[in-house]
Design an enzyme around this catalytic site. Structure first.
Site, PDB file in Angstrom:
ATOM      1  N   GLY A 108       7.062   1.228   3.414  1.00 37.96           N
ATOM      2  CA  GLY A 108       8.206   0.947   2.523  1.00 37.96           C
ATOM      3  C   GLY A 108       7.927   0.861   1.061  1.00 37.96           C
ATOM      4  O   GLY A 108       8.782   0.355   0.210  1.00 37.96           O
ATOM      5  N   SER A 109       6.908   1.398   0.612  1.00 32.15           N
ATOM      6  CA  SER A 109       6.489   1.306  -0.861  1.00 32.15           C
ATOM      7  C   SER A 109       7.370   1.967  -1.895  1.00 32.15           C
ATOM      8  O   SER A 109       7.704   1.481  -2.760  1.00 32.15           O
ATOM      9  CB  SER A 109       4.978   1.982  -1.053  1.00 32.15           C
ATOM     10  OG  SER A 109       4.936   3.406  -0.797  1.00 32.15           O
ATOM     11  N   GLY A 142       2.178   4.791   0.746  1.00 27.99           N
ATOM     12  CA  GLY A 142       2.012   6.114   1.783  1.00 27.99           C
ATOM     13  C   GLY A 142       1.470   5.608   3.139  1.00 27.99           C
ATOM     14  O   GLY A 142       0.809   6.093   3.902  1.00 27.99           O
ATOM     15  N   ASP A 152      14.750   1.253   4.767  1.00 26.68           N
ATOM     16  CA  ASP A 152      13.612   0.748   3.863  1.00 26.68           C
ATOM     17  C   ASP A 152      14.258  -0.098   2.698  1.00 26.68           C
ATOM     18  O   ASP A 152      13.863  -1.028   2.411  1.00 26.68           O
ATOM     19  CB  ASP A 152      12.737   1.680   3.342  1.00 26.68           C
ATOM     20  CG  ASP A 152      11.810   2.184   4.613  1.00 26.68           C
ATOM     21  OD1 ASP A 152      12.142   2.022   5.820  1.00 26.68           O
ATOM     22  OD2 ASP A 152      10.760   2.880   4.295  1.00 26.68           O
ATOM     23  N   PRO A 182       0.786  -1.279   0.045  1.00 22.73           N
ATOM     24  CA  PRO A 182       0.008  -0.019  -0.001  1.00 22.73           C
ATOM     25  C   PRO A 182       0.714   1.381   0.170  1.00 22.73           C
ATOM     26  O   PRO A 182       1.867   1.212   0.671  1.00 22.73           O
ATOM     27  CB  PRO A 182      -0.735  -0.101   1.172  1.00 22.73           C
ATOM     28  CG  PRO A 182      -0.406  -1.215   2.109  1.00 22.73           C
ATOM     29  CD  PRO A 182       0.952  -2.002   1.225  1.00 22.73           C
TER      30      PRO A 182
HETATM   31  O1  PMV Z   1       6.969   5.686   6.266  1.00 25.39           O
HETATM   32  P1  PMV Z   1       7.949   4.865   5.789  1.00 25.39           P
HETATM   33  O2  PMV Z   1       7.835   3.633   5.243  1.00 25.39           O
HETATM   34  O3  PMV Z   1       8.693   5.674   4.830  1.00 25.39           O
HETATM   35  O4  PMV Z   1       9.431   4.454   6.912  1.00 25.39           O
HETATM   36  C1  PMV Z   1       9.959   5.818   7.171  1.00 25.39           C
HETATM   37  C2  PMV Z   1      11.055   5.431   8.348  1.00 25.39           C
HETATM   38  C3  PMV Z   1      11.798   6.541   8.902  1.00 25.39           C
HETATM   39  O5  PMV Z   1      12.645   5.966  10.318  1.00 25.39           O
HETATM   40  C4  PMV Z   1      10.670   7.564   9.742  1.00 25.39           C
HETATM   41  C5  PMV Z   1      12.426   7.215   8.174  1.00 25.39           C
HETATM   42  C6  PMV Z   1      13.847   6.470   7.645  1.00 25.39           C
HETATM   43  O6  PMV Z   1      14.519   6.832   6.551  1.00 25.39           O
HETATM   44  O7  PMV Z   1      14.156   5.657   8.299  1.00 25.39           O
END
Ligand code: PMV
Length: 288
Positions: free
Chosen positions: A87-88, A83, A132, A81
């Site tokens: 980790g899309s 956003g 990610d 999914p």
């Molecule tokens: O929201 P996502 O799946 O992009 O995860 C972000 C994770 C953070 O720690 C907030 C940012 C990062 O780059 O690690």
């Protein structure tokens, strides 16, 4: 250069603990999940042709970053999914990088794919830790440190049943990371507490009865950072009232998903049923 059809795959992920703090050098633990993005690239004369059921400008932007704007038809298929803190963007970046390397007989080693995928992730998020992308690429549970040098230690598989509960609200990683950055150094004690919690989780990974409450404590620290929302807090409460050992938001926050750590698959199905009856989109999920 000989061009041919190339394929790539990047997995979605859940961060068990440590998001946001990981951006500032603390450890985090994350694992890949059974959802992924697949890319197939065919050499084709003419302008870049991106084919995907989803209509999202970011998909085209990321594809052009890897393939350029001429000479390819790129098909993208995903069940990660968008956003939702799963980790899309990293899954897409890795899948594109791998497909391009295969299609151009380039370097498909993990370090080369990491180098190719990170600029795409930076374009989406500004200052990503790399967690990610590392998980999307390696598809293993890991303890991750941003570095430099970036370092990850593979962990044993996390076999616990999980439920993902979707707030259906899009989170914006770049904005949330900037929000935390803007509050430093006042929030540094919270970031330090998250880092310490990650080490406690790492030493208790075999025992979900210990990991569960630590996961919930991580959610409270993310609340204190100001990245949770009433909707996410509600999903955490719902999970804890219906059998979860622990629950937290996953990823940057501001929306996205919550995951709940369950004792048994029957418990996981029961929580899903309760959530679905309450109108919440929820599904059982398997860590890889
Ligand atoms: O929201 P996502 O799946 O992009 O995860 C972000 C994770 C953070 O720690 C907030 C940012 C990062 O780059 O690690």
């Amino acid at each position: 250069m000989t061009l041919k059809t190339g394929r790539g795959r990047g997995h979605g992920k859940l961060i068990l603990c440590g998001e946001h703090a990981v951006v500032y050098g603390h450890p985090a633990i994350a694992f890949a999940v059974d959802r992924c993005t697949r890319v197939t690239a065919h050499p084709q004369p003419g302008p870049l042709d991106v084919v995907c059921e989803l209509d999202n400008p970011g998909l085209r932007m990321a594809t052009a970053q890897i393939f350029g704007d001429q000479g390819w038809r790129v098909e993208i298929d995903t069940d990660v999914p968008l956003g939702r803190g799963m980790g899309s963007s990293a899954a897409l970046a890795v899948a594109l990088a791998e497909a391009h390397a295969h299609a151009t007989s380039g370097d498909t080693s993990h370090p080369a794919l990491m180098d190719a995928a990170m600029p795409v992730e930076r374009h989406f998020h500004g200052n990503p830790s790399g967690l990610d992308v590392a998980v999307a690429l390696h598809r293993k549970p890991m303890r991750f440190l941003r570095g430099p040098p970036m370092a990850w230690t593979p962990l044993r598989p996390c076999p616990w049943p999980l439920v993902v509960l979707d707030s259906q609200i899009q989170g914006h990683t770049r904005e949330l990371v900037d929000h935390v950055q803007a509050q430093r150094p006042i929030v540094d004690p919270i970031l330090n507490a998250i880092g310490e919690l990650v080490d406690k989780v790492a030493s208790a990974l075999d025992n979900p009865e210990i990991v569960g409450p630590l996961v919930s404590e991580n959610h409270r620290l993310l609340q204190a950072l100001g990245v949770s929302t009433p909707e996410l807090d509600h999903l955490v409460d719902l999970s804890l009232r219906h059998g979860a050992l622990g629950a937290k938001l996953a990823g940057a926050g501001g929306g996205g998903v919550v995951f709940a750590l369950m004792r048994t698959h029957a418990d996981a199905r029961a929580l899903c049923d309760v959530a679905n009856e309450a109108g919440v989109v929820a599904w059982t999920c398997q860590a890889l």
